[in-house]
Design an enzyme around this catalytic site. Structure first.
Site, PDB file in Angstrom:
ATOM      1  N   HIS A 202      22.108  44.955  10.064  1.00  0.00           N
ATOM      2  CA  HIS A 202      23.176  44.925  11.063  1.00  0.00           C
ATOM      3  C   HIS A 202      22.719  45.657  12.329  1.00  0.00           C
ATOM      4  O   HIS A 202      22.121  46.718  12.246  1.00  0.00           O
ATOM      5  CB  HIS A 202      24.431  45.601  10.515  1.00  0.00           C
TER       6      HIS A 202
ATOM      7  N   GLY B 251      -3.698  16.823  15.407  1.00  0.00           N
ATOM      8  CA  GLY B 251      -2.848  15.648  15.342  1.00  0.00           C
ATOM      9  C   GLY B 251      -1.764  15.608  16.401  1.00  0.00           C
ATOM     10  O   GLY B 251      -1.734  16.408  17.346  1.00  0.00           O
TER      11      GLY B 251
ATOM     12  N   MET C   5      17.189  13.912  22.787  1.00  0.00           N
ATOM     13  CA  MET C   5      18.096  14.956  23.275  1.00  0.00           C
ATOM     14  C   MET C   5      17.361  16.258  23.559  1.00  0.00           C
ATOM     15  O   MET C   5      17.688  16.968  24.520  1.00  0.00           O
ATOM     16  CB  MET C   5      19.218  15.186  22.255  1.00  0.00           C
TER      17      MET C   5
END
Length: 470
Positions: A449, A45, A191
């Site tokens: 982290h 598509g 944009m």
């Protein structure tokens, strides 16, 4: 019998093979249905062939090209950069789009879905006729049909597509980077592609009829994008209504109204990116006994069922945002409804929206203003990427994460993000909202982290009044 060809008996037929259609066909086949999928163009598509996927490929090329020419803050020098844009386009087509289209076709065949190429039209409520590019075509009588017809670019009367007047497909397939590119429409598609071509070396001018670009997003989310657009040398003209154009020896003179005054800009190419319209006007929908609303959409219930009980509609031809991930979700709902899976319904709470600009913008759920309008007493917390170790180590710390929770029980109800990697980060908040999680749930989840995802944990802690890094 249908005039011109043989009529096949089909259990479930899907019209359209985009992110809604092919997912519907595969899910229906998984549930034991004998499925035929009809596609008049390329498998996958518009999204896969001329939309979501190729645009992100060119955005990546533009980003890498521009980044290689920047002065590095950490002493890295690339030397002089050149771009073979035709080669970049060949890579996009052969290594990205073609691989995915072949992958989708393989998945359909793996699930024993019959692929029929051609254009489908209703003959009656239970029969369609499929006309291939050559040949007589055949009829298909079905027990159930799922309409995944998709959408196409809106064409303005004064700017018919062709030649140097481009739709999104034409803009994505240019073989040379235009020196002067004008884009009519400053929504997220306009944009995204404007910034991609600015990165590739075009001087881009955007004409936007409203008072600002990216009008679907809050102004503070758009500001970092506007700052980057200015650095790229883009020209953004708001309150501008494109009116006409004239071809000249130098290219195109594009005229627009700005208040009472007519202004003019010069361009090599003009792209019209003012939205999309549903493809419900070219399948003889009236012969199926269906009605369209004022926007050309097909009304459906929460199982994607139309008023004709064995006809289902999904994706861009139904109400709601025209987004590929919405279509894929609705595809599974429709397929499972046909298979009578218990409790199936399109009962999602939220749908994330992303603009792949620089930096990226991502939103989901309610804003503070929307929460107030809904009568919800909301709490708001923001955390800037400038305080995140991973963002700083990437040299990309512009933007912030903003979370919205219900003050009554700290349940997460919305988020707005702008900055590095937010197209990926938004999934965590979407999951939290969809599963009724609270700020405590997010905070008590250990985030690795250093990571950009820690910004979500940090903002959640601020919501609870014990932010560590604020």
């Amino acid at each position: 019998m249908v005039v011109g060809g043989y009529t096949n008996e089909v259990e479930t037929i899907v019209i359209g093979s985009g992110p809604g259609g092919y997912v519907a066909a595969i899910r229906a086949a998984q549930l034991g249905q004998k499925v035929v999928i009809v596609e008049k163009d390329n498998i996958g598509g518009a999204c896969l062939n001329v939309g979501c996927i190729p645009s992100k490929a060119l955005i990546q090329v533009g980003h890498d090209y521009a980044h290689s020419k920047m002065v590095s803050p950490y002493g890295l020098s690339f030397g002089e950069t050149s771009l073979d844009f035709a080669k970049a386009q060949a890579w996009k087509d052969s290594q990205v789009v073609s691989k995915l289209t072949m992958g989708v076709e393989t998945l359909l065949k793996k699930n024993k879905v019959t692929i029929v190429k051609g254009e489908a039209h209703f003959v009656s409520k239970d029969t369609i006729f499929v006309t291939p590019e050559d040949g007589l075509g055949e009829g298909y009588r079905f027990k159930n049909v799922i309409l995944a017809l998709g959408s196409r670019p809106i064409e303005l009367k004064a700017f018919p597509f062709g030649g140097d007047i481009l739709d999104s497909t034409g803009l994505l397939n240019l073989q040379e980077v235009p020196k002067e590119l004008a884009i009519i429409g400053g929504g997220y598609i306009g944009m995204e592609l404007a910034m991609a071509y600015a990165n590739l070396g075009s001087h881009v001018t955007i004409l936007e009829g409203m008072d600002r670009v990216l009008g679907g997003f809050e102004p503070d989310l758009v500001k970092p994008v506007l700052d980057q657009a200015a650095q790229l040398g883009m020209t953004i003209i708001t309150g501008a209504k494109a009116s006409r154009y004239e071809k000249t020896a130098q290219g195109i003179d594009l005229f627009y109204q700005n208040g009472e005054k007519e202004e003019k800009i010069q361009a090599d190419k003009v792209a019209v990116l003012v939205g999309r319209r549903p493809n419900t006007d070219n399948v003889s929908i009236e012969l199926a006994g269906l009605d369209l609303d004022e926007k050309g959409l097909i009304p459906v219930n929460d199982q994607m069922q139309t008023k004709v009980e064995h006809i289902y509609a999904i994706g861009d031809i139904t109400a709601g945002p025209a987004l590929a991930h919405k279509a894929s979700f609705e595809a599974k709902v429709a397929a499972e409804a046909i298979a009578q899976v218990e409790g199936v319904a399109a009962d999602y709470l939220v749908i994330p929206t992303v603009a792949y600009t620089e930096p990226e913008i991502a939103t989901v759920g309610l804003t503070k203003a929307a929460a107030k309008e809904a009568g919800i007493d909301a709490k708001v917390a923001s955390f800037r990427f400038a305080s995140n170790g991973r963002a700083l180590s990437m040299g990309n710390s512009e933007g912030f994460v903003r979370l919205i929770s219900d003050k009554k029980d700290n349940r997460m109800i919305g988020a707005q993000l702008v900055g590095p990697g937010v197209s990926e980060l938004i999934a965590e908040i979407t999951l939290a909202i969809e599963n009724l999680l609270t700020a405590e749930d997010v905070t008590l989840t250990i985030h690795n982290h250093p990571s950009l995802a820690e910004t979500i944990m940090d903002a959640s802690e601020i919501l609870l009044g014990h932010g560590i890094h604020q």
